[in-house]
Design an enzyme around this catalytic site. Structure first.
Site, PDB file in Angstrom:
ATOM      1  CG  ASP A 170      -0.338   0.163   2.532  1.00 61.59           C
ATOM      2  OD1 ASP A 170       0.825   0.607   2.611  1.00 61.59           O
ATOM      3  OD2 ASP A 170      -1.001  -0.140   3.530  1.00 61.59           O
ATOM      4  N   GLY A 171       0.240   2.389   0.043  1.00 54.76           N
ATOM      5  CA  GLY A 171       0.954   3.651  -0.078  1.00 54.76           C
ATOM      6  C   GLY A 171       1.977   3.893   1.027  1.00 54.76           C
TER       7      GLY A 171
END
Lengths: 133, 133, 133, 133
Positions: D16-17
């Site tokens: 994820d980010g």
């Protein structure tokens, strides 16, 4: 005090070949509700990542899957936070079908505040501690 | 020249309530094959992100879904790259059931080399251009 | 005629390690909009699967990724359907940041009506054909 | 007795980010290992769904996230099953980086055998009970 709740709709992407929501995907619903709770208090996770430079990392989770959610279901995902020391938040969460009383899924989630660079534990932002206490 | 191919197994996570692989999830299989093709040439995307500071971004994709993949299927995901100017790579890709000839899914994918900070187009690393030409 | 549009919010689940939405996950946003368009016309995919016993299967998709969406972005996902023979629907779709004019992502999606048991092509339900024509 | 273990590679789809594996996606790795353990004993979940007509449903899970996995990591996902009454299996599971000793993630997973039609609890297939006892 009213419990925070955020709606979720079940789409094809959430289901698996058993015709029900895939067990990992409930965790996405749970996170949306935690994120929206933070947002409802005026906190942006992107802004916090820049200043004071913190992220939230899930440390542990316990989930009970009682009954499955299915395609097209309208869900409500609750989120009851409580502070846990200076660096963590505990969330009691439930996923319910809209207008039902018995949860489909219940979860206990512990989230730690960590430094965005080092991933080491950091004190929760004061503004957030104030809200939680 | 032998076409690069990488195996994938279909798990519950990949299927949807229709009992077949969810249409977006084939794109994950396609990317695994592109990543493993790069790795087979000795390129690490994490190393490239640091030096010379580039990432690969998908610019466009065209996918034909001919027949569905199902739970437990053993798939082969092919990857035929060709250089496209100095900043992009075109990949012809197929997803086949192992030991079958007719693909389940075919795809044309265009990937651009971009600066890891600005996301602006950047020339492909020379070492990679040499391999592609 | 007003174009159908459905909002989507970008959560952690949608992003990848590049800090932007993972390329396959835009397809989830696109499908939510198509599903909500059907629902807005009074069609339930679960009801259609029972009677007359049809599902919708994506046959092909072409996607252009112009600019990336990021965490917390509020998106609008448009959906412009047109009938394509008696068994398929073509959708022109765009993903835009709310209050912006230039799309981040555009897509052409072809969806076929198939028998829920055999997965063979079936004529679109008359009620849906009437709406599309 | 040797602990069952199955490898997993971290791809962009899993991150994820925050640059690490998204917390829900570890549950996909855990399930792959449980599925491969079953397969290693000669059980096909699709065959079991037809005869005797049972599926496995996760009833509860407790996960501790100790250190994050990152892009390109090679993981090993262990799976230690024990029978729990006549209808459930408990799995102790760990996710480790290959060649490391300390797990990144540990999990306790309880899986029930249910009727494929009614989703009600069913006795575990005898052949599986025999293996577990």
């Amino acid at each position: 005090m009213k419990v925070f709740s955020w709606p979720a709709r079940v789409y094809w992407e959430d289901t698996d070949g058993g015709g029900i929501v895939y067990y990992a995907n409930y965790l996405r619903f749970l996170e949306r509700s935690r994120t929206e709770w933070l947002r409802s208090l005026g906190f942006s996770q992107q802004a916090l990542a820049r200043e004071p430079g913190v992220l939230f990392a899930v440390v542990s989770i316990a989930v009970e899957y009682r009954r499955p959610a299915r395609l097209d279901d309208e869900l409500e995902v609750t989120c009851e936070p409580s502070v846990d020391g200076m660096v963590a938040i505990r969330f009691g969460q439930s996923i319910l079908r809209a207008h039902e009383e018995k949860p489909l899924v219940t979860a206990q989630v512990r989230v730690a505040c960590v430094d965005a660079q080092t991933m080491r534990p950091r004190k929760l932002p004061d503004a957030l501690l104030n809200v939680l206490q």
